[in-house]
Design a protein around this motif. Structure first.
Motif, PDB file in Angstrom:
ATOM      1  N   GLY A   1       0.669  -1.191  -0.188  1.00 13.31           N
ATOM      2  CA  GLY A   1       0.213   0.175  -0.103  1.00 13.31           C
ATOM      3  C   GLY A   1       0.782   1.304   0.084  1.00 13.31           C
ATOM      4  N   GLY A   2       2.220   0.965  -0.222  1.00 14.00           N
ATOM      5  CA  GLY A   2       3.056   2.334  -0.117  1.00 14.00           C
ATOM      6  C   GLY A   2       4.038   2.376  -1.299  1.00 14.00           C
ATOM      7  N   GLU A   3       4.938   2.933  -0.972  1.00  9.82           N
ATOM      8  CA  GLU A   3       6.065   3.554  -2.236  1.00  9.82           C
ATOM      9  C   GLU A   3       6.710   2.256  -2.952  1.00  9.82           C
ATOM     10  OE1 GLU A   3      10.122   5.917  -3.061  1.00  9.82           O
ATOM     11  OE2 GLU A   3       9.085   6.338  -1.423  1.00  9.82           O
ATOM     12  N   GLU A   4       6.861   2.388  -4.425  1.00 12.66           N
ATOM     13  CA  GLU A   4       7.144   1.141  -5.145  1.00 12.66           C
ATOM     14  C   GLU A   4       8.742   1.427  -5.367  1.00 12.66           C
ATOM     15  OE1 GLU A   4       5.117  -1.048  -8.382  1.00 12.66           O
ATOM     16  OE2 GLU A   4       5.606   0.961  -9.192  1.00 12.66           O
ATOM     17  N   SER A   5       9.535   0.369  -5.691  1.00 14.26           N
ATOM     18  CA  SER A   5      11.188   0.116  -6.072  1.00 14.26           C
ATOM     19  C   SER A   5      10.904   0.615  -7.544  1.00 14.26           C
ATOM     20  CB  SER A   5      11.533  -0.878  -5.781  1.00 14.26           C
ATOM     21  OG  SER A   5      11.110  -2.010  -6.521  1.00 14.26           O
ATOM     22  N   LEU A   6      12.274   0.942  -7.990  1.00 16.11           N
ATOM     23  CA  LEU A   6      12.147   1.145  -9.410  1.00 16.11           C
ATOM     24  C   LEU A   6      12.343  -0.352 -10.070  1.00 16.11           C
ATOM     25  CD1 LEU A   6      15.169   3.656  -9.703  1.00 16.11           C
ATOM     26  CD2 LEU A   6      12.792   3.954 -10.233  1.00 16.11           C
ATOM     27  N   GLY A   7      11.909  -0.449 -11.197  1.00 16.24           N
ATOM     28  CA  GLY A   7      11.785  -1.841 -11.966  1.00 16.24           C
ATOM     29  C   GLY A   7      13.299  -2.587 -12.204  1.00 16.24           C
ATOM     30  N   SER A   8      13.385  -3.821 -12.059  1.00  8.34           N
ATOM     31  CA  SER A   8      14.437  -4.668 -12.484  1.00  8.34           C
ATOM     32  C   SER A   8      14.278  -5.645 -13.396  1.00  8.34           C
ATOM     33  CB  SER A   8      15.101  -5.124 -11.145  1.00  8.34           C
ATOM     34  OG  SER A   8      16.466  -5.743 -11.428  1.00  8.34           O
ATOM     35  N   TRP A   9      15.007  -5.701 -14.575  1.00  9.64           N
ATOM     36  CA  TRP A   9      14.723  -6.976 -15.502  1.00  9.64           C
ATOM     37  C   TRP A   9      15.601  -8.098 -15.185  1.00  9.64           C
ATOM     38  CZ3 TRP A   9      11.427  -7.341 -19.476  1.00  9.64           C
ATOM     39  CH2 TRP A   9      11.654  -8.581 -20.161  1.00  9.64           C
ATOM     40  N   LEU A  10      14.870  -9.249 -14.941  1.00  8.40           N
ATOM     41  CA  LEU A  10      15.350 -10.434 -14.888  1.00  8.40           C
ATOM     42  C   LEU A  10      15.519 -11.139 -16.107  1.00  8.40           C
ATOM     43  CD1 LEU A  10      16.591 -12.479 -12.612  1.00  8.40           C
ATOM     44  CD2 LEU A  10      14.274 -13.498 -12.646  1.00  8.40           C
ATOM     45  N   ALA A  11      16.845 -11.541 -16.505  1.00  7.94           N
ATOM     46  CA  ALA A  11      16.944 -12.146 -17.586  1.00  7.94           C
ATOM     47  C   ALA A  11      17.390 -13.626 -17.339  1.00  7.94           C
ATOM     48  CB  ALA A  11      18.188 -11.589 -18.418  1.00  7.94           C
ATOM     49  N   VAL A  12      16.851 -14.748 -18.059  1.00 10.28           N
ATOM     50  CA  VAL A  12      17.111 -16.016 -17.794  1.00 10.28           C
ATOM     51  C   VAL A  12      17.626 -16.485 -19.341  1.00 10.28           C
ATOM     52  CG1 VAL A  12      15.919 -18.238 -17.259  1.00 10.28           C
ATOM     53  CG2 VAL A  12      14.899 -15.973 -16.375  1.00 10.28           C
ATOM     54  N   GLN A  13      18.880 -17.358 -19.215  1.00 14.36           N
ATOM     55  CA  GLN A  13      19.408 -18.050 -20.460  1.00 14.36           C
ATOM     56  C   GLN A  13      19.639 -19.224 -20.036  1.00 14.36           C
ATOM     57  OE1 GLN A  13      23.098 -15.936 -20.484  1.00 14.36           O
ATOM     58  NE2 GLN A  13      24.254 -16.945 -19.200  1.00 14.36           N
ATOM     59  N   GLY A  14      19.645 -19.978 -21.293  1.00 15.43           N
ATOM     60  CA  GLY A  14      20.042 -21.470 -21.279  1.00 15.43           C
ATOM     61  C   GLY A  14      21.287 -21.850 -20.786  1.00 15.43           C
ATOM     62  N   GLU A  15      21.665 -23.012 -20.231  1.00 16.70           N
ATOM     63  CA  GLU A  15      23.007 -23.272 -19.631  1.00 16.70           C
ATOM     64  C   GLU A  15      24.021 -23.272 -20.945  1.00 16.70           C
ATOM     65  OE1 GLU A  15      23.406 -26.338 -16.777  1.00 16.70           O
ATOM     66  OE2 GLU A  15      21.518 -25.848 -15.956  1.00 16.70           O
ATOM     67  N   ILE A  16      25.143 -22.425 -20.501  1.00 16.87           N
ATOM     68  CA  ILE A  16      26.346 -22.527 -21.581  1.00 16.87           C
ATOM     69  C   ILE A  16      27.575 -22.824 -20.613  1.00 16.87           C
ATOM     70  CG2 ILE A  16      27.576 -21.209 -23.310  1.00 16.87           C
ATOM     71  CD1 ILE A  16      24.991 -19.599 -23.724  1.00 16.87           C
ATOM     72  N   ASN A  17      27.907 -24.236 -21.045  1.00 16.81           N
ATOM     73  CA  ASN A  17      29.145 -24.570 -20.097  1.00 16.81           C
ATOM     74  C   ASN A  17      29.068 -24.439 -18.913  1.00 16.81           C
ATOM     75  OD1 ASN A  17      30.643 -24.941 -22.588  1.00 16.81           O
ATOM     76  ND2 ASN A  17      31.255 -22.646 -22.830  1.00 16.81           N
ATOM     77  N   GLY A  18      27.804 -24.952 -18.381  1.00 18.15           N
ATOM     78  CA  GLY A  18      27.634 -24.987 -16.901  1.00 18.15           C
ATOM     79  C   GLY A  18      26.760 -23.733 -16.299  1.00 18.15           C
ATOM     80  N   HIS A  19      26.743 -23.499 -15.103  1.00 16.15           N
ATOM     81  CA  HIS A  19      25.964 -22.430 -14.566  1.00 16.15           C
ATOM     82  C   HIS A  19      26.571 -21.285 -14.778  1.00 16.15           C
ATOM     83  CE1 HIS A  19      22.723 -24.924 -12.993  1.00 16.15           C
ATOM     84  NE2 HIS A  19      23.372 -25.936 -12.841  1.00 16.15           N
ATOM     85  N   VAL A  20      25.785 -20.125 -14.923  1.00 19.99           N
ATOM     86  CA  VAL A  20      26.300 -18.849 -14.613  1.00 19.99           C
ATOM     87  C   VAL A  20      26.065 -18.244 -13.431  1.00 19.99           C
ATOM     88  CG1 VAL A  20      26.308 -16.465 -15.562  1.00 19.99           C
ATOM     89  CG2 VAL A  20      26.228 -18.219 -17.178  1.00 19.99           C
ATOM     90  N   HIS A  21      27.166 -17.828 -12.573  1.00 22.75           N
ATOM     91  CA  HIS A  21      26.924 -17.595 -11.351  1.00 22.75           C
ATOM     92  C   HIS A  21      26.634 -16.024 -11.156  1.00 22.75           C
ATOM     93  CE1 HIS A  21      27.399 -21.631  -9.683  1.00 22.75           C
ATOM     94  NE2 HIS A  21      28.511 -21.717 -10.514  1.00 22.75           N
ATOM     95  N   THR A  22      25.768 -15.460 -10.553  1.00 24.28           N
ATOM     96  CA  THR A  22      25.568 -13.933 -10.669  1.00 24.28           C
ATOM     97  C   THR A  22      25.246 -13.469  -9.066  1.00 24.28           C
ATOM     98  OG1 THR A  22      23.105 -13.972 -11.222  1.00 24.28           O
ATOM     99  CG2 THR A  22      24.639 -13.834 -12.826  1.00 24.28           C
ATOM    100  N   ASP A  23      25.886 -12.456  -8.469  1.00 24.34           N
ATOM    101  CA  ASP A  23      25.049 -11.950  -7.429  1.00 24.34           C
ATOM    102  C   ASP A  23      25.215 -10.362  -7.527  1.00 24.34           C
ATOM    103  OD1 ASP A  23      28.391 -12.130  -6.553  1.00 24.34           O
ATOM    104  OD2 ASP A  23      27.492 -13.860  -5.790  1.00 24.34           O
ATOM    105  N   GLY A  24      24.924  -9.646  -8.956  1.00 21.19           N
ATOM    106  CA  GLY A  24      24.760  -8.435  -8.692  1.00 21.19           C
ATOM    107  C   GLY A  24      23.426  -7.766  -7.937  1.00 21.19           C
TER     108      GLY A  24
END
Length: 262
Positions: free
Chosen positions: A237-260
């Motif tokens: 019922g209050g303030e909203e964050s900015l939007g963030s795009w979540l991209a999903v890709q197929g596995e290429i040479n194993g998992h892609v690890h991200t923590d941004g």
């Protein structure tokens, strides 16, 4: 209040509405000018359209002042300082404060028609941009962008100044900054600057609600292409964050690890 602009040309027609307020039909547009004081739309200026907007035309510099929306219960929106100019150059900029991290576009308009015009933008009296598009884009606003902006035709007349205010964003969405692999677990976290033990958080994807909880976390246990999209979160019922795009890709040479983070 809509439109969120601070400058208009003399003789323009303006349509102001109280969009975004609950039961917006119960709100009215009010203004305070130096010449006429506080007046409600249609009392001595403007008229109410069928869509509940306040419309007034053939405007003059004497129509400059503070405009806001007000409910029957006396609740008020933030005021917008609107300036009516008779100069040849006008700066279109937000009349309301913008949130930190938001994209902001300033537009320089000239009544002179020419294909080879160049526009100068200044902040607090110092030059910040010269271009031929008439636009200056701040991709992610910060407090350092706050100030008095003006624009001019290169070597010619200058617009009136417009104050750009930047306010702290109370809600932030932490999400991966890089694409995640299909099948990976993903955690989105909603962070609020206010402290309370009974906060509830809303998560949305592409404008549709997907989760409401009190933990501030939304977990996707095994990401797929259907999870790709624009996510936002808000305090219930209050303030909203900015939007963030979540991209999903197929596995290429194993998992892609991200923590941004956003």
């Amino acid at each position: 209040m809509s439109p969120d602009r601070s400058q208009f040309y003399r003789y323009d027609t303006i349509s102001l509405s109280c969009e975004g307020h609950s039961n917006s039909t119960g709100w009215k547009v009010v203004r305070n000018t130096s010449e006429a004081g506080v007046r409600t739309c249609s009392s001595s200026w403007g008229f109410i359209s069928s869509s509940s907007a306040c419309i007034f035309g053939n405007i003059y510099p004497t129509d400059s002042g503070v405009y806001w929306c007000e409910s029957a219960d006396g609740e008020k929106s933030n005021g917008v300082n609107i300036t009516i100019t008779d100069r040849l150059v006008l700066l279109e900029s937000p009349g309301l404060p913008v949130s930190e991290g938001a994209a902001v576009t300033l537009r320089c308009k000239a009544e002179t028609n020419s294909s080879d015009l160049r526009f100068d933008f200044s902040k607090d009296g110092l030059p910040v941009s010269i271009n031929s598009t008439g636009e200056m884009i701040i991709h992610s606003a910060s407090k350092s962008d706050e100030g008095l902006y003006k624009c001019s035709i290169h070597g010619g007349e200058e617009s009136l100044g417009s104050w750009l205010a930047v306010q702290d964003r109370l809600v932030l969405l932490e999400s991966p900054g890089l694409p995640v692999s299909e099948g990976a677990a993903v955690t989105l976290r909603c962070k609020a600057k206010m402290s309370s033990s009974d906060l509830r958080f809303d998560f949305s994807k592409d404008g549709l609600p997907v989760s409401i909880n009190s933990t501030g976390e939304m977990i996707i246990h095994s990401a797929s292409k259907s999870d790709e999209g624009l996510y936002k979160c808000s305090i219930h019922g209050g303030e909203e964050s900015l939007g963030s795009w979540l991209a999903v890709q197929g596995e290429i040479n194993g998992h892609v690890h991200t923590d941004g983070v956003l």
